[in-house]
Write an enzyme that holds these catalytic residues in place. Structure first.
Site, PDB file in Angstrom:
ATOM      1  N   CYS A  53       0.739  -1.300  -0.044  1.00  0.00           N
ATOM      2  CA  CYS A  53       0.164   0.088  -0.027  1.00  0.00           C
ATOM      3  C   CYS A  53       0.958   1.275   0.123  1.00  0.00           C
ATOM      4  CB  CYS A  53      -0.972   0.022   1.277  1.00  0.00           C
ATOM      5  SG  CYS A  53      -2.239  -0.902   1.158  1.00  0.00           S
ATOM      6  N   HIS A  70       3.944 -12.433  -8.943  1.00  0.00           N
ATOM      7  CA  HIS A  70       5.218 -12.435  -9.353  1.00  0.00           C
ATOM      8  C   HIS A  70       5.266 -12.928 -10.675  1.00  0.00           C
ATOM      9  CE1 HIS A  70       7.553 -12.704  -5.088  1.00  0.00           C
ATOM     10  NE2 HIS A  70       6.175 -12.927  -4.829  1.00  0.00           N
ATOM     11  N   THR A  77       5.580 -13.339   2.017  1.00  0.00           N
ATOM     12  CA  THR A  77       6.164 -12.349   3.323  1.00  0.00           C
ATOM     13  C   THR A  77       5.490 -10.950   3.167  1.00  0.00           C
ATOM     14  OG1 THR A  77       7.653 -11.566   1.694  1.00  0.00           O
ATOM     15  CG2 THR A  77       8.193 -13.458   2.961  1.00  0.00           C
ATOM     16  N   HIS A 109      -0.124 -10.372  -4.418  1.00  0.00           N
ATOM     17  CA  HIS A 109       0.908  -9.798  -5.419  1.00  0.00           C
ATOM     18  C   HIS A 109       1.083 -10.824  -6.472  1.00  0.00           C
ATOM     19  CE1 HIS A 109       3.014 -10.795  -1.913  1.00  0.00           C
ATOM     20  NE2 HIS A 109       4.011 -11.174  -2.652  1.00  0.00           N
ATOM     21  N   HIS A 160      -0.294  -8.125   1.013  1.00  0.00           N
ATOM     22  CA  HIS A 160      -0.925  -7.357  -0.013  1.00  0.00           C
ATOM     23  C   HIS A 160      -1.029  -8.333  -1.170  1.00  0.00           C
ATOM     24  CE1 HIS A 160      -2.133  -3.306  -1.646  1.00  0.00           C
ATOM     25  NE2 HIS A 160      -1.846  -4.343  -2.999  1.00  0.00           N
ATOM     26  N   ASN A 216       2.405 -16.627  -4.075  1.00  0.00           N
ATOM     27  CA  ASN A 216       2.773 -16.937  -2.637  1.00  0.00           C
ATOM     28  C   ASN A 216       1.525 -16.728  -1.827  1.00  0.00           C
ATOM     29  OD1 ASN A 216       5.331 -18.030  -3.608  1.00  0.00           O
ATOM     30  ND2 ASN A 216       6.100 -16.288  -3.245  1.00  0.00           N
TER      31      ASN A 216
HETATM   32  P1  5GP Z   1       6.454 -12.828  -0.796  1.00  0.00           P
HETATM   33  O1  5GP Z   1       7.714 -13.443  -0.569  1.00  0.00           O
HETATM   34  O2  5GP Z   1       5.449 -12.213  -0.233  1.00  0.00           O
HETATM   35  O3  5GP Z   1       5.651 -13.673  -2.380  1.00  0.00           O
HETATM   36  O4  5GP Z   1       6.989 -11.595  -2.164  1.00  0.00           O
HETATM   37  C1  5GP Z   1       7.295 -10.388  -1.609  1.00  0.00           C
HETATM   38  C2  5GP Z   1       8.405  -9.807  -2.605  1.00  0.00           C
HETATM   39  O5  5GP Z   1       8.566  -8.393  -2.248  1.00  0.00           O
HETATM   40  C3  5GP Z   1       9.921 -10.471  -2.508  1.00  0.00           C
HETATM   41  O6  5GP Z   1      10.048 -11.040  -3.658  1.00  0.00           O
HETATM   42  C4  5GP Z   1      10.558  -9.348  -2.226  1.00  0.00           C
HETATM   43  O7  5GP Z   1      11.944  -9.448  -2.793  1.00  0.00           O
HETATM   44  C5  5GP Z   1       9.808  -8.108  -2.671  1.00  0.00           C
HETATM   45  N1  5GP Z   1       9.910  -6.902  -1.820  1.00  0.00           N
HETATM   46  C6  5GP Z   1      10.082  -6.663  -0.451  1.00  0.00           C
HETATM   47  N2  5GP Z   1      10.340  -5.439  -0.020  1.00  0.00           N
HETATM   48  C7  5GP Z   1      10.522  -4.696  -1.325  1.00  0.00           C
HETATM   49  C8  5GP Z   1      10.530  -3.434  -1.446  1.00  0.00           C
HETATM   50  O8  5GP Z   1      10.646  -2.435  -0.472  1.00  0.00           O
HETATM   51  N3  5GP Z   1      10.311  -2.986  -2.697  1.00  0.00           N
HETATM   52  C9  5GP Z   1      10.278  -3.904  -3.693  1.00  0.00           C
HETATM   53  N4  5GP Z   1      10.222  -3.471  -5.139  1.00  0.00           N
HETATM   54  N5  5GP Z   1      10.155  -5.142  -3.631  1.00  0.00           N
HETATM   55  C10 5GP Z   1      10.226  -5.527  -2.376  1.00  0.00           C
HETATM   56 ZN    ZN Z   2      -1.607  -3.068   1.154  1.00  0.00          ZN
END
Ligand code: 5GP
Ligand code: ZN
Length: 114
Positions: free
Chosen positions: A7, A102, A95, A100, A98, A87
């Site tokens: 957000c 990939h 992690t 998302h 919100h 994920n």
């Molecule tokens: P998840 O692990 O939740 O599927 O993916 C979260 C993704 O967000 C990770 O691949 C991580 O590298 C990325 N990420 C975490 N913090 C930031 C940030 O501050 N900026 C950007 N551009 N990506 C982020």
């Molecule tokens: Zn959010």
């Protein structure tokens, strides 16, 4: 939503590198890329995960899917192919809470992932 990283990124409070956007979704480069192209696509509004988004807002779910396709086009991946990952939850190793997508490409993606 307060204290949500994505957000804050959508709001512009935390900088990001935009790849594509429209009025409902925003796409930006992952800060820790796992492929030569690694873009995150998010709805501008806060939803926890794909299940919550899909049950709560069908139109926005379609908009997100179209955003994924637009990113693949913009990044030149439509011909070579790409991987889309949502994920979800603890075992999915989500992690950021919100939803998302990939979008990863420009190399052969190993399957199954580790
Ligand atoms: P998840 O692990 O939740 O599927 O993916 C979260 C993704 O967000 C990770 O691949 C991580 O590298 C990325 N990420 C975490 N913090 C930031 C940030 O501050 N900026 C950007 N551009 N990506 C982020
Ligand atoms: Zn959010």
């Amino acid at each position: 939503m307060a204290d949500c990283l994505f957000c804050s990124i959508v709001a512009g409070d935390i900088p990001s590198t935009e790849v594509w956007s429209d009025d409902r979704c925003y796409a930006f480069r992952d800060v820790n890329p796992k492929a030569p192209v690694h873009v995150l696509v998010v709805p501008r509004s806060h939803h926890l995960n794909l299940a919550e988004l899909a049950t709560g807002d069908a139109d926005l779910t379609v908009a997100l899917m179209r955003g994924i396709a637009a990113v693949a086009d913009a990044e030149g991946l439509a011909g070579s192919g790409y991987r889309v990952v949502f994920n979800t939850g603890r075992d999915g190793q989500q992690t950021v809470n919100h939803v998302h997508a990939h979008v990863m490409g420009n190399r052969a993606m190993r399957w199954p992932p580790g």
